[in-house]
Design a protein around this motif. Structure first.
Motif, mmCIF file in Angstrom:
data_model
loop_
_atom_site.group_PDB
_atom_site.id
_atom_site.type_symbol
_atom_site.label_atom_id
_atom_site.label_comp_id
_atom_site.label_asym_id
_atom_site.label_seq_id
_atom_site.Cartn_x
_atom_site.Cartn_y
_atom_site.Cartn_z
ATOM 1 N N ARG A 60 7.691 1.112 -11.245
ATOM 2 C CA ARG A 60 6.792 1.798 -10.320
ATOM 3 C C ARG A 60 6.586 0.911 -9.104
ATOM 4 O O ARG A 60 6.636 -0.301 -9.200
ATOM 5 C CB ARG A 60 5.456 2.085 -10.990
ATOM 6 N N SER A 61 6.299 1.552 -7.989
ATOM 7 C CA SER A 61 6.038 0.824 -6.760
ATOM 8 C C SER A 61 4.863 1.473 -6.047
ATOM 9 O O SER A 61 4.769 2.703 -5.981
ATOM 10 C CB SER A 61 7.283 0.866 -5.869
ATOM 11 N N ALA A 62 3.966 0.655 -5.524
ATOM 12 C CA ALA A 62 2.807 1.187 -4.813
ATOM 13 C C ALA A 62 3.247 1.895 -3.528
ATOM 14 O O ALA A 62 2.648 2.883 -3.118
ATOM 15 C CB ALA A 62 1.835 0.061 -4.483
ATOM 16 N N SER A 63 4.293 1.402 -2.906
ATOM 17 C CA SER A 63 4.815 1.985 -1.681
ATOM 18 C C SER A 63 6.327 1.857 -1.691
ATOM 19 O O SER A 63 6.870 0.875 -2.178
ATOM 20 C CB SER A 63 4.238 1.254 -0.466
ATOM 21 N N ARG A 64 6.992 2.843 -1.129
ATOM 22 C CA ARG A 64 8.446 2.780 -1.058
ATOM 23 C C ARG A 64 8.908 2.145 0.250
ATOM 24 O O ARG A 64 10.089 2.040 0.514
ATOM 25 C CB ARG A 64 9.018 4.183 -1.226
ATOM 26 N N ASP A 65 7.944 1.700 1.068
ATOM 27 C CA ASP A 65 8.257 1.093 2.363
ATOM 28 C C ASP A 65 8.577 -0.391 2.223
ATOM 29 O O ASP A 65 7.905 -1.108 1.494
ATOM 30 C CB ASP A 65 7.075 1.215 3.319
ATOM 31 N N ALA A 66 9.592 -0.822 2.935
ATOM 32 C CA ALA A 66 9.883 -2.244 3.133
ATOM 33 C C ALA A 66 9.650 -2.476 4.622
ATOM 34 O O ALA A 66 10.452 -2.048 5.451
ATOM 35 C CB ALA A 66 11.310 -2.575 2.733
ATOM 36 N N THR A 67 8.523 -3.092 4.955
ATOM 37 C CA THR A 67 8.096 -3.218 6.345
ATOM 38 C C THR A 67 8.450 -4.577 6.917
ATOM 39 O O THR A 67 8.192 -5.608 6.307
ATOM 40 C CB THR A 67 6.569 -2.999 6.444
ATOM 41 N N PHE A 68 9.042 -4.544 8.109
ATOM 42 C CA PHE A 68 9.387 -5.759 8.836
ATOM 43 C C PHE A 68 8.784 -5.658 10.228
ATOM 44 O O PHE A 68 8.848 -4.610 10.857
ATOM 45 C CB PHE A 68 10.906 -5.923 8.950
ATOM 46 N N GLU A 69 8.201 -6.750 10.700
ATOM 47 C CA GLU A 69 7.596 -6.775 12.028
ATOM 48 C C GLU A 69 8.370 -7.739 12.924
ATOM 49 O O GLU A 69 8.707 -8.846 12.514
ATOM 50 C CB GLU A 69 6.139 -7.218 11.947
ATOM 51 N N ILE A 70 8.615 -7.292 14.153
ATOM 52 C CA ILE A 70 9.212 -8.157 15.166
ATOM 53 C C ILE A 70 8.035 -8.776 15.917
ATOM 54 O O ILE A 70 7.299 -8.063 16.600
ATOM 55 C CB ILE A 70 10.121 -7.355 16.118
ATOM 56 N N PRO A 71 7.799 -10.073 15.766
ATOM 57 C CA PRO A 71 6.604 -10.681 16.348
ATOM 58 C C PRO A 71 6.614 -10.702 17.873
ATOM 59 O O PRO A 71 7.670 -10.753 18.502
ATOM 60 C CB PRO A 71 6.605 -12.108 15.801
ATOM 61 N N LYS A 72 5.423 -10.688 18.425
ATOM 62 C CA LYS A 72 5.250 -10.795 19.869
ATOM 63 C C LYS A 72 5.837 -12.130 20.334
ATOM 64 O O LYS A 72 5.651 -13.160 19.693
ATOM 65 C CB LYS A 72 3.763 -10.709 20.206
ATOM 66 N N GLY A 73 6.556 -12.095 21.430
ATOM 67 C CA GLY A 73 7.137 -13.310 21.994
ATOM 68 C C GLY A 73 8.536 -13.631 21.500
ATOM 69 O O GLY A 73 9.108 -14.640 21.910
ATOM 70 N N THR A 74 9.106 -12.797 20.644
ATOM 71 C CA THR A 74 10.444 -13.065 20.105
ATOM 72 C C THR A 74 11.484 -13.129 21.222
ATOM 73 O O THR A 74 12.284 -14.066 21.289
ATOM 74 C CB THR A 74 10.834 -11.993 19.071
ATOM 75 N N TRP A 75 11.481 -12.144 22.108
ATOM 76 C CA TRP A 75 12.474 -12.094 23.192
ATOM 77 C C TRP A 75 12.297 -13.293 24.125
ATOM 78 O O TRP A 75 13.275 -13.928 24.515
ATOM 79 C CB TRP A 75 12.343 -10.783 23.962
ATOM 80 N N ALA A 76 11.055 -13.623 24.468
ATOM 81 C CA ALA A 76 10.793 -14.744 25.367
ATOM 82 C C ALA A 76 11.287 -16.058 24.755
ATOM 83 O O ALA A 76 11.878 -16.894 25.451
ATOM 84 C CB ALA A 76 9.301 -14.832 25.675
#
Length: 149
Positions: free
Chosen positions: A28-44
């Motif tokens: 069982r899984s509480a959520s089927r989402d695998a969430t990834f965030e691109i942090p602020k300032g990555t491009w800079a």
């Protein structure tokens, strides 16, 4: 029977019980989402010459357990994932229905490519046991519900 022997028999019974539970109980899984965030300032940071690795080379998902990839662009510039342009502050959800190996263009990844490996649902007891052992052995940061890139 000695106390030491009883102790080892109890350990063996406990280990067999845990193995049986891991093989026979449903996943069982509480959520089927695998969430990834691109942090602020990555491009800079990249434009300043920082050679940062913000994404794993391969993201593993499992059908029916964690089969929805969610990317959140918290950076100040647009990011491209596959054919999708994610503006700053936008999220992108991609659900998978077929176990396979997928390759996408991704500007947030150092190599410009990202591989998504979608594994089949572990339907048999041996498959569930193997899946649970693999989950235990995965690095802690990849097991958390929210994964930061």
């Amino acid at each position: 029977m000695t106390a030491r022997r009883r102790y080892w028999i109890l350990i063996l019974i406990a280990a067999l019980g845990a193995t049986a539970w891991a093989a026979l109980s449903p996943i069982r899984s509480a959520s089927r989402d695998a969430t990834f965030e691109i942090p602020k300032g990555t491009w800079a940071r990249r434009m300043a010459g920082d050679r940062i690795e913000i994404l794993p080379n391969e993201i593993r998902l499992t059908l029916g357990v964690s089969d929805i990839l969610v990317l959140k662009n918290l950076d100040d510039v647009p990011q491209i994932f596959g054919p999708t342009l994610m503006m700053p502050g936008q999220s992108f959800r991609l659900s998978f229905a077929l176990a396979s190996r997928y390759q996408f263009a991704c500007t947030a990844h150092a190599s410009g490519q990202m591989i998504i490996l979608v594994e089949p649902f572990p339907a048999t007891p041996w498959a569930r046991l193997r899946w649970r052992v693999q989950e235990l052995l995965r690095p802690q940061q990849l097991r958390q519900g929210k994964e930061s890139i």
